[in-house]
Motif scaffolding. Structure first.
Motif, PDB file in Angstrom:
ATOM      1  N   GLY A  67      84.329  44.083  73.589  1.00  0.00           N
ATOM      2  CA  GLY A  67      83.785  45.221  74.317  1.00  0.00           C
ATOM      3  C   GLY A  67      82.348  45.536  73.954  1.00  0.00           C
ATOM      4  O   GLY A  67      81.608  46.108  74.749  1.00  0.00           O
ATOM      5  N   LEU A  68      81.952  45.152  72.749  1.00  0.00           N
ATOM      6  CA  LEU A  68      80.617  45.481  72.266  1.00  0.00           C
ATOM      7  C   LEU A  68      79.579  44.427  72.603  1.00  0.00           C
ATOM      8  O   LEU A  68      78.380  44.668  72.451  1.00  0.00           O
ATOM      9  CB  LEU A  68      80.658  45.680  70.743  1.00  0.00           C
ATOM     10  CG  LEU A  68      81.558  46.800  70.226  1.00  0.00           C
ATOM     11  CD1 LEU A  68      81.623  46.764  68.708  1.00  0.00           C
ATOM     12  CD2 LEU A  68      81.064  48.155  70.701  1.00  0.00           C
ATOM     13  N   ALA A  69      80.032  43.258  73.039  1.00  0.00           N
ATOM     14  CA  ALA A  69      79.123  42.124  73.219  1.00  0.00           C
ATOM     15  C   ALA A  69      77.995  42.417  74.202  1.00  0.00           C
ATOM     16  O   ALA A  69      76.919  41.836  74.092  1.00  0.00           O
ATOM     17  CB  ALA A  69      79.898  40.890  73.670  1.00  0.00           C
ATOM     18  N   GLY A  70      78.217  43.316  75.137  1.00  0.00           N
ATOM     19  CA  GLY A  70      77.184  43.609  76.125  1.00  0.00           C
ATOM     20  C   GLY A  70      76.293  44.779  75.762  1.00  0.00           C
ATOM     21  O   GLY A  70      75.418  45.164  76.543  1.00  0.00           O
ATOM     22  N   LEU A  71      76.461  45.358  74.570  1.00  0.00           N
ATOM     23  CA  LEU A  71      75.712  46.562  74.180  1.00  0.00           C
ATOM     24  C   LEU A  71      74.474  46.160  73.387  1.00  0.00           C
ATOM     25  O   LEU A  71      74.492  46.054  72.162  1.00  0.00           O
ATOM     26  CB  LEU A  71      76.608  47.499  73.365  1.00  0.00           C
ATOM     27  CG  LEU A  71      77.951  47.861  74.031  1.00  0.00           C
ATOM     28  CD1 LEU A  71      78.677  48.919  73.221  1.00  0.00           C
ATOM     29  CD2 LEU A  71      77.737  48.343  75.461  1.00  0.00           C
ATOM     30  N   SER A  72      73.379  45.982  74.086  1.00  0.00           N
ATOM     31  CA  SER A  72      72.171  45.425  73.481  1.00  0.00           C
ATOM     32  C   SER A  72      71.403  46.411  72.619  1.00  0.00           C
ATOM     33  O   SER A  72      70.527  46.007  71.845  1.00  0.00           O
ATOM     34  CB  SER A  72      71.245  44.893  74.584  1.00  0.00           C
ATOM     35  OG  SER A  72      70.900  45.930  75.487  1.00  0.00           O
ATOM     36  N   LEU A  73      71.696  47.709  72.710  1.00  0.00           N
ATOM     37  CA  LEU A  73      70.928  48.709  71.962  1.00  0.00           C
ATOM     38  C   LEU A  73      71.552  49.075  70.624  1.00  0.00           C
ATOM     39  O   LEU A  73      71.004  49.902  69.894  1.00  0.00           O
ATOM     40  CB  LEU A  73      70.762  49.984  72.812  1.00  0.00           C
ATOM     41  CG  LEU A  73      70.026  49.810  74.145  1.00  0.00           C
ATOM     42  CD1 LEU A  73      69.887  51.153  74.853  1.00  0.00           C
ATOM     43  CD2 LEU A  73      68.648  49.194  73.922  1.00  0.00           C
ATOM     44  N   LEU A  74      72.684  48.482  70.295  1.00  0.00           N
ATOM     45  CA  LEU A  74      73.347  48.806  69.026  1.00  0.00           C
ATOM     46  C   LEU A  74      72.422  48.541  67.838  1.00  0.00           C
ATOM     47  O   LEU A  74      71.830  47.467  67.726  1.00  0.00           O
ATOM     48  CB  LEU A  74      74.621  47.981  68.863  1.00  0.00           C
ATOM     49  CG  LEU A  74      75.914  48.574  69.419  1.00  0.00           C
ATOM     50  CD1 LEU A  74      77.050  47.585  69.256  1.00  0.00           C
ATOM     51  CD2 LEU A  74      76.255  49.890  68.744  1.00  0.00           C
ATOM     52  N   GLN A  75      72.325  49.548  66.957  1.00  0.00           N
ATOM     53  CA  GLN A  75      71.498  49.413  65.765  1.00  0.00           C
ATOM     54  C   GLN A  75      72.323  49.523  64.489  1.00  0.00           C
ATOM     55  O   GLN A  75      71.973  48.942  63.466  1.00  0.00           O
ATOM     56  CB  GLN A  75      70.407  50.493  65.753  1.00  0.00           C
ATOM     57  CG  GLN A  75      69.469  50.421  66.944  1.00  0.00           C
ATOM     58  CD  GLN A  75      68.490  51.580  66.980  1.00  0.00           C
ATOM     59  OE1 GLN A  75      68.365  52.348  66.023  1.00  0.00           O
ATOM     60  NE2 GLN A  75      67.803  51.729  68.093  1.00  0.00           N
ATOM     61  N   LYS A  76      73.414  50.284  64.546  1.00  0.00           N
ATOM     62  CA  LYS A  76      74.282  50.427  63.387  1.00  0.00           C
ATOM     63  C   LYS A  76      75.723  50.290  63.841  1.00  0.00           C
ATOM     64  O   LYS A  76      76.144  50.937  64.787  1.00  0.00           O
ATOM     65  CB  LYS A  76      74.080  51.784  62.693  1.00  0.00           C
ATOM     66  CG  LYS A  76      74.950  51.945  61.449  1.00  0.00           C
ATOM     67  CD  LYS A  76      74.711  53.271  60.740  1.00  0.00           C
ATOM     68  CE  LYS A  76      75.624  53.389  59.510  1.00  0.00           C
ATOM     69  NZ  LYS A  76      75.450  54.693  58.817  1.00  0.00           N
ATOM     70  N   LEU A  77      76.477  49.428  63.154  1.00  0.00           N
ATOM     71  CA  LEU A  77      77.860  49.164  63.539  1.00  0.00           C
ATOM     72  C   LEU A  77      78.696  48.911  62.298  1.00  0.00           C
ATOM     73  O   LEU A  77      78.356  48.050  61.480  1.00  0.00           O
ATOM     74  CB  LEU A  77      77.920  47.952  64.473  1.00  0.00           C
ATOM     75  CG  LEU A  77      79.301  47.481  64.926  1.00  0.00           C
ATOM     76  CD1 LEU A  77      80.009  48.580  65.704  1.00  0.00           C
ATOM     77  CD2 LEU A  77      79.183  46.216  65.771  1.00  0.00           C
ATOM     78  N   ASP A  78      79.760  49.655  62.147  1.00  0.00           N
ATOM     79  CA  ASP A  78      80.677  49.474  61.018  1.00  0.00           C
ATOM     80  C   ASP A  78      82.099  49.526  61.560  1.00  0.00           C
ATOM     81  O   ASP A  78      82.565  50.573  62.004  1.00  0.00           O
ATOM     82  CB  ASP A  78      80.463  50.560  59.965  1.00  0.00           C
ATOM     83  CG  ASP A  78      81.234  50.274  58.670  1.00  0.00           C
ATOM     84  OD1 ASP A  78      82.136  49.412  58.696  1.00  0.00           O
ATOM     85  OD2 ASP A  78      80.939  50.927  57.654  1.00  0.00           O
ATOM     86  N   LEU A  79      82.778  48.373  61.537  1.00  0.00           N
ATOM     87  CA  LEU A  79      84.155  48.297  62.013  1.00  0.00           C
ATOM     88  C   LEU A  79      85.157  48.295  60.864  1.00  0.00           C
ATOM     89  O   LEU A  79      86.356  48.158  61.088  1.00  0.00           O
ATOM     90  CB  LEU A  79      84.351  47.035  62.863  1.00  0.00           C
ATOM     91  CG  LEU A  79      83.443  46.910  64.096  1.00  0.00           C
ATOM     92  CD1 LEU A  79      83.803  45.662  64.887  1.00  0.00           C
ATOM     93  CD2 LEU A  79      83.534  48.141  64.971  1.00  0.00           C
ATOM     94  N   GLY A  80      84.661  48.445  59.653  1.00  0.00           N
ATOM     95  CA  GLY A  80      85.565  48.487  58.510  1.00  0.00           C
ATOM     96  C   GLY A  80      86.099  47.137  58.097  1.00  0.00           C
ATOM     97  O   GLY A  80      86.960  47.040  57.224  1.00  0.00           O
ATOM     98  N   VAL A  81      85.598  46.050  58.728  1.00  0.00           N
ATOM     99  CA  VAL A  81      86.032  44.691  58.423  1.00  0.00           C
ATOM    100  C   VAL A  81      84.782  43.840  58.266  1.00  0.00           C
ATOM    101  O   VAL A  81      83.846  43.941  59.067  1.00  0.00           O
ATOM    102  CB  VAL A  81      86.912  44.106  59.549  1.00  0.00           C
ATOM    103  CG1 VAL A  81      87.373  42.705  59.211  1.00  0.00           C
ATOM    104  CG2 VAL A  81      88.104  45.007  59.819  1.00  0.00           C
ATOM    105  N   ASP A  82      84.745  43.017  57.236  1.00  0.00           N
ATOM    106  CA  ASP A  82      83.624  42.099  57.048  1.00  0.00           C
ATOM    107  C   ASP A  82      83.721  40.998  58.100  1.00  0.00           C
ATOM    108  O   ASP A  82      84.750  40.327  58.208  1.00  0.00           O
ATOM    109  CB  ASP A  82      83.692  41.476  55.653  1.00  0.00           C
ATOM    110  CG  ASP A  82      82.431  40.672  55.307  1.00  0.00           C
ATOM    111  OD1 ASP A  82      81.796  40.123  56.227  1.00  0.00           O
ATOM    112  OD2 ASP A  82      82.097  40.591  54.114  1.00  0.00           O
ATOM    113  N   PRO A  83      82.676  40.797  58.917  1.00  0.00           N
ATOM    114  CA  PRO A  83      82.758  39.759  59.962  1.00  0.00           C
ATOM    115  C   PRO A  83      83.042  38.368  59.410  1.00  0.00           C
ATOM    116  O   PRO A  83      83.559  37.513  60.116  1.00  0.00           O
ATOM    117  CB  PRO A  83      81.377  39.830  60.644  1.00  0.00           C
ATOM    118  CG  PRO A  83      80.496  40.578  59.694  1.00  0.00           C
ATOM    119  CD  PRO A  83      81.386  41.497  58.929  1.00  0.00           C
ATOM    120  N   GLN A  84      82.712  38.130  58.150  1.00  0.00           N
ATOM    121  CA  GLN A  84      82.980  36.827  57.548  1.00  0.00           C
ATOM    122  C   GLN A  84      84.470  36.619  57.273  1.00  0.00           C
ATOM    123  O   GLN A  84      84.902  35.490  57.047  1.00  0.00           O
ATOM    124  CB  GLN A  84      82.193  36.678  56.238  1.00  0.00           C
ATOM    125  CG  GLN A  84      80.681  36.710  56.443  1.00  0.00           C
ATOM    126  CD  GLN A  84      79.902  36.543  55.157  1.00  0.00           C
ATOM    127  OE1 GLN A  84      79.535  35.439  54.774  1.00  0.00           O
ATOM    128  NE2 GLN A  84      79.658  37.648  54.476  1.00  0.00           N
TER     129      GLN A  84
END
Length: 657
Positions: free
Chosen positions: A263-280
């Protein structure tokens, strides 16, 4: 005593006298608040009033309410970090009712509770110019937020709403969503540290799409799990102005993070994002480079957006090879798998496979492209050219009735194919299939035959596993040899280049490195093209046998830890249908299925298929004939695309010198 300081003639800040003198601060409390209220009568043009952090309680709030009623021009009021409870909130409500120009109201860090929230809601409906409302940290529960929601519907100018650190649950979130629906100007929404779970997240998701101006959304420290994350993803997709999203300290796992990223892939203005999970730590549906993952969520979302900008589709095709000795039932199995009943007729001798036969099996979720490989030894050399892909599946088929022991089956029917896989696709997936379970061999009763088949299958599985381990060791040694060989060649090439630049070098000092290749003028040193050709051959082989992530050897993977036992495909078809169901479960779960693929790569595959080639599989034309510019791809992207389709087994790609 009290000092009232004018700032810019429209702002009043209240200080205790001893703070002005630089001593330990004492909050003004209720008594001085009552005195201040009397002074407010003389400040009818006042626009801003800040009384935060002054230990004002219900009595002081009641006194202030009387003075506030006279401030008809007031636009900004802060009473945060006091001790105002339900009674004080009810009294304040009376004074606030007349502040029709109020734009900013901060009552955070009090303890108004549900009763106070209900009382405040009675006056809020008249504050039609309100843009900022903060009731964070006020012990408000579902009942209180339900009442507030009713007045939010008319606060159409509201831009900032903070209800964080309360006790709002799913029911409250559902009620709140009703009030949020009309707030088209809202750009900041905080519901941090509440008790909202998946159901509440689903309700909020329904209204998020309408909050097109939203820039800041904080849902951290709630109880949202993967199901809620999946629902939120749908609503977030339309928030094109979103810059800040917090979902930290929920119960979202890798699966939920993947859904959110969609859902977030199209949001080009995102500057800060914390999903509580390390993407790695996330198991991605499509490959995300390690260097991108190490940069954090914003980099990951940017990468996913780039994929989306390429009009990406998803891989839903897979190549399945049916391999084994001749007369094992491979062709019958292929035909039965493509039959809705799992049945097929008798295969005549004249209809036996020559080299390779093809077939397609289309399911709701994917398409299987069968390559039925002839079992005769005469075709083995040809098979090495038309089998490839570490993303392919091999069904190794054997009939126990044709052999006397597990060792014989292994050596004649399975080992040649395992060696072939090591040569062309050492990362392939394998499923062992035994046919003719209901056809007893000589000297066997039906019951004894079944036990014999099971024993054979168990022994074969051990033999195959042991063989794969040995092939892995061989693969490791080959990687070591090729790596060392590559380093040696690079050093030799570098030395030769240095020697070539020295016009005074004596021919006697030139060493002969590769005796079979010399330059046309009689120079025994290898040419640049010779170095390039061998280095490219090493790279091509390493690409096949070396894991791209770990650098270790590719390994043959078993899709099942036991052999699949099939009846004759001329029976009732039940065992074939069970195999089909097994494949329908296993194939979508493979890590490479549903990979995102740029549309240009799909066009590239179609271009390859249209070229004159052996079975439309062997690409034997120069890269220039693919006309990268007509596909909207750079030459490098074409190379990557060819490697991708090669890994899936749809083309054979060799990057020559």
């Amino acid at each position: 005593m009290l000092i009232v300081s004018r700032e810019e003639e429209d702002y009043v800040r209240v200080f205790p006298v001893d703070k002005v003198l630089g001593q330990f601060r004492r909050a003004i409390g209720d008594d001085i608040a009552a005195e201040l209220s009397k002074e407010l009568f003389r400040l009818s043009q006042l626009q801003k009033l800040n009384l935060e952090g002054n230990r004002i309680r219900d009595a002081g709030a009641a006194a202030l309410s009387k003075g506030l009623a006279k401030l008809s021009q007031l636009q900004h009021l802060s009473l945060g970090a006091n001790h105002i409870g339900p009674i004080g909130a009810a009294e304040l409500s009376k004074g606030l009712a007349g502040l029709s120009l109020l734009q900013h109201l901060d009552l955070a860090s009090n303890c108004v509770g549900d009763v106070g929230a209900t009382e405040l809601s009675k006056c809020l409906g008249g504050l039609l110019h309100l843009q900022h409302l903060s009731l964070a940290r006020n012990k408000i529960r579902d009942a209180g937020v339900s009442e507030l929601s009713k007045v939010l519907e008319v606060l159409l100018q509201l831009q900032h709403l903070s209800l964080g650190e309360n006790q709002i649950g799913d029911a409250g979130a559902a009620e709140l969503s009703k009030g949020l629906a009309g707030l088209s100007l809202l750009h900041h929404l905080s519901l941090v540290h509440n008790i909202i779970s998946d159901d509440g997240a689903a309700e909020l998701s329904k209204v998020l799409a309408g909050l097109s101006k939203l820039q800041h959304l904080d849902l951290g420290e709630n109880q949202i799990g993967d199901a809620g994350a999946a629902q939120l993803s749908k609503g977030l997709a339309g928030l094109t102005q979103l810059q800040h999203l917090d979902l930290f300290d929920n119960i979202i796992t890798s699966n939920g993070a993947v859904e959110l990223s969609k859902g977030l892939a199209g949001l080009s203005l995102l500057q800060k994002l914390d999903l509580g999970v390390d993407p790695q730590d996330v198991q991605w549906d499509q490959p995300v480079p390690a260097e991108v993952l190490s940069q954090g969520w914003i980099a990951v979302i940017s990468f996913l957006k780039q994929l989306g900008d390429q009009t990406a589709g998803r891989v839903s095709d897979i190549r399945v090879y049916l391999a084994g000795d001749s007369l094992q039932g491979k062709t019958s199995l292929r035909l039965a798998l493509t039959d809705s009943r799992g049945l097929t007729g008798t295969i005549a001798v004249d209809d036996r496979t020559i080299a390779v036969d093809q077939g397609t099996w289309v399911t709701e979720r994917f398409t299987v492209h069968f390559w039925d490989l002839a079992g005769q030894e005469a075709y083995r050399a040809a098979h090495s050219f038309i089998t490839s892909g570490d993303r392919s599946i091999y069904l190794l088929v054997y009939s126990p009735s044709e052999y006397s022991s597990a060792q014989e089956i292994f050596e004649k029917c399975l080992l040649p194919w395992l060696n072939l896989m090591y040569s062309v696709s050492p990362g392939a997936r394998v499923l062992l299939v035994s046919t003719h379970l209901e056809t007893p061999g000589p000297r066997f009763t039906a019951g004894a035959w079944k036990q014999h088949v099971i024993a054979i299958a168990d022994s074969l599985m051990k033999l195959v596993v042991s063989c794969v381990e040995r092939l892995g060791q061989i693969c490791q040694r080959e990687i070591k040899f090729l790596t060392e060989r590559r380093e040696m060649l690079e050093q030799a090439q570098s030395s030769q280049q240095s020697a070539d630049s020295d016009d005074t070098a004596c021919c006697s000092k030139r060493r002969r490195i590769v005796s079979s290749d010399s330059t046309p003028n009689g120079d025994l040193r290898p040419s640049h093209e010779v170095f390039k050709s061998e280095l490219q051959a090493i790279d091509d082989r390493l690409r096949i046998i070396q894991d791209r992530n770990s650098g270790g050897p590719m390994k043959i993977h078993f899709l099942h830890d036991h052999v699949i036992l099939l009846d004759s495909v001329q029976g009732d078809g039940s065992s074939v249908l069970q195999l089909a169901d097994t494949l329908k479960t296993l194939i979508p779960a493979l890590p490479f299925m549903n990979d995102v693929v740029p549309e240009g790569w799909r066009q590239l595959l179609e271009k390859c298929k249209s070229l004159s080639s052996v079975n439309k599989m062997l690409l034997t034309v120069p890269l220039t004939e693919l006309h990268p510019q007509t596909l909207g791809l750079s030459e490098q992207s074409v190379l990557e695309g060819l490697k991708f389709w090669d890994a899936l087994g749809f083309v054979r790609f060799y990057q020559g010198a």
